[in-house]
Design an enzyme around this catalytic site. Sequence first.
Site, short mmCIF file in Angstrom:
data_model
loop_
_atom_site.label_atom_id
_atom_site.label_comp_id
_atom_site.label_asym_id
_atom_site.label_seq_id
_atom_site.Cartn_x
_atom_site.Cartn_y
_atom_site.Cartn_z
N THR A 289 5.61 19.32 50.61
CA THR A 289 5.12 18.24 49.75
C THR A 289 4.89 18.71 48.32
O THR A 289 4.35 19.79 48.08
CB THR A 289 3.81 17.68 50.32
OG1 THR A 289 4.05 17.14 51.60
CG2 THR A 289 3.25 16.60 49.42
N ARG B 210 -28.15 2.55 75.89
CA ARG B 210 -28.88 1.94 74.77
C ARG B 210 -29.09 0.46 75.03
O ARG B 210 -28.13 -0.27 75.29
CB ARG B 210 -28.09 2.14 73.47
CG ARG B 210 -28.74 1.54 72.24
CD ARG B 210 -29.98 2.33 71.83
NE ARG B 210 -30.34 2.06 70.45
CZ ARG B 210 -31.19 1.08 70.07
NH1 ARG B 210 -31.75 0.30 70.97
NH2 ARG B 210 -31.46 0.93 68.78
N THR C 116 -1.52 9.45 56.61
CA THR C 116 -0.53 9.85 55.60
C THR C 116 -0.01 11.27 55.84
O THR C 116 0.98 11.68 55.23
CB THR C 116 -1.12 9.77 54.18
OG1 THR C 116 -2.39 10.42 54.14
CG2 THR C 116 -1.31 8.32 53.77
N GLU D 150 1.96 14.22 57.67
CA GLU D 150 3.25 14.23 58.40
C GLU D 150 3.99 12.91 58.23
O GLU D 150 4.68 12.45 59.14
CB GLU D 150 3.02 14.52 59.89
CG GLU D 150 2.80 15.98 60.19
CD GLU D 150 4.07 16.83 60.02
OE1 GLU D 150 5.14 16.36 60.39
OE2 GLU D 150 3.95 17.95 59.52
N ASP E 30 3.72 9.20 55.48
CA ASP E 30 2.94 7.98 55.28
C ASP E 30 3.37 6.94 56.32
O ASP E 30 4.56 6.73 56.56
CB ASP E 30 3.20 7.45 53.86
CG ASP E 30 2.52 6.13 53.61
OD1 ASP E 30 1.38 6.14 53.12
OD2 ASP E 30 3.13 5.08 53.90
#
Length: 663
Positions: free
Chosen positions: A139, A311, A423, A425, A427
């Site tokens: 990149t 909860r 994004t 490896e 987009d």
Amino acid sequence: MPDHASGHIALAHLQNVLDGPWAAVRRAHRDHLNGKFLPVYGETVDQARERVSRLLTELPVELGMGSAFPVEYGGRSDVGGSIVASEMLAQVDLSLMVKAGVQWGLFGGAIAALGTRRHHDAYLRDIVSGKILGCFAMTETGHGSDVQQLRTTCAYDPHTQTFDLHTPHEAARKDYIGNAARDGRMAVVFAQLITNGRQHGVHAWLVPIRDARGNPLPGVTIGDAGPKAGLLGVDNGRISFDHVTVPRDMLLDRYGQVAEDGTYSSPIENDSRRFFTMLGTLVRGRVSVGGAASAATKSALTIAVRYGDVRRQFGTPDADREVLLNDYLAHQRKLLPALATTYALHFAQAELVAALDEVQGGSGPVDEHRQRELESRAAGLKAAQTWHATRTIQMCREACGGAGYMAENRLPGLKADTDVFTTFEGDNTVLLQLVAKGLLTGYRDEFGSLDGWGRASFVAEQVRAMVLERTAARAVIERLISAVPGRDEEVAVTDRGWQLKVFEDREDHLLDGAVRRLRNGAATKKDRPFDIFNDVQDHVLAAAAAHIDRVTLEAFVAGIEGTADPAVRALLSRVCDLYALSVIEAHKGWFLEHGRLTPARSKAITAVVNSLLKELRPHMRTLVDGFAIPEEWLHCAILREEPDRQETMAAHDAASAPQAVPA
């Protein structure tokens, strides 16, 4: 591992189904990765980097993190096992998983895939053992997804028999490179190969970037990429080259060779086809990222489901007890469809890993068609898995209220660490366009970068719908679809054949529409090639997404078909119903607009989804326990409080004892 099962479901049988063919790899991780490998909450960046770097070299050899490499270099020749190992490590610490992925998946994997025997003999043993730490420098600041247009150059000089590696301007700087800021000693660098005055496209070189003391080598400038939202333990950096001399034999030359006199040769003559063949060999990284995202999603869902089982919030007029979160329909609407999608993607990932292992794990020549199909499937599933992770982890955070915002409860870390996966490896939007290209063009090798869509003559003459290829259990799927009666109104929405048919019909209709619009555009916009595709981009992306939905459903059906235990099979069938109907419900607008659903049937789907939620409510805990995540790995304070709250569940458990899921 807590011994918890619902009704007549044998938890061990469910876990065996999910563990799949590489169960031994999963067990090894559960047995050997203890608390020292878990994230440390509140670390500084420097502390996280130091810890993760140290742990990288301390990973137990039994895990086989380098298992994809040949046995002679310290691996196991087990490509599928390496992907599963990455998934398991992602449930422990995502920084450690990414760091390991850079070292053994990207850096070492590129040398194994793009290099030749001399590179393997010289470097792979030390890479597998961790003696040489490296980077994957593809990149650039100005070019991420469009790798074919990288600006870094590597020009050959026959007089010195060396390459000159150069960063011509700041936008050509290698950016966000894992292992670069601190630990990397070498890098696989991607650049435009130039020899004898001609450019031959992007190739890769193995380049030393630091000396033994960790200082940058002459001509190499290394900087820190700076603070990030997550993955603090990964030392992302920036690298620039100022006319760095690289020996000729450091070209990773499996697909392109340069002779001493500068003559270039390649077994693949076409530059574009060669480029995509080279990138295709690196698909393992993309498969690993998708699997890791799903692994993190399983951790988040496990935390949220278990918290929702203890909860309580608000009471009812006829009782003096507050209601468990998981008993509210709104809470079930959040968690159960996401859990069903996670199961569906699990089976799709398992099928993809098996295909990858078959295609890349053999010693014979790779079937080019299957390789292209694999790349497309990997691109689409990575997009689906990482988007699902982003949505689901955020939803789990909200489902745990204020507790979910505390670092000690793991969810903030999972959210921050996986956010970049959409994004990383590739987009996701670009990856869906890759899927669409495969659907529209039949994986034509001549197709280059995105500007190839603009060839009016190509669009007008050669675009065609794909030949539908089933994923797995083809005969079963065909039988289910062929058994559906002609009138939809006569078929229950839980009929599996009807669900499969609906998914297939949506994909086909979107694909046919995209083809038609592209052809019309080619006829009316011959002089505006960019507009031909750009005006239809949303339609093309929708077709790609529908394709991945169909592939995922078929993989889930195949997984159920391969399940022997009747109770587990019945439970998975109900989960599959919820997945299929949730997807249809999410796209009701499209189905109504195109006459695929009547308003009455659309309402019926929502009613059936709500019914499925009630039916699956007693099995929520079993479904997350099926992931078999060790208690220690969850690393979550609110779950450690569970034993103190168990007495509050006694009355609820007695009143709503789970029943077996009907077949």
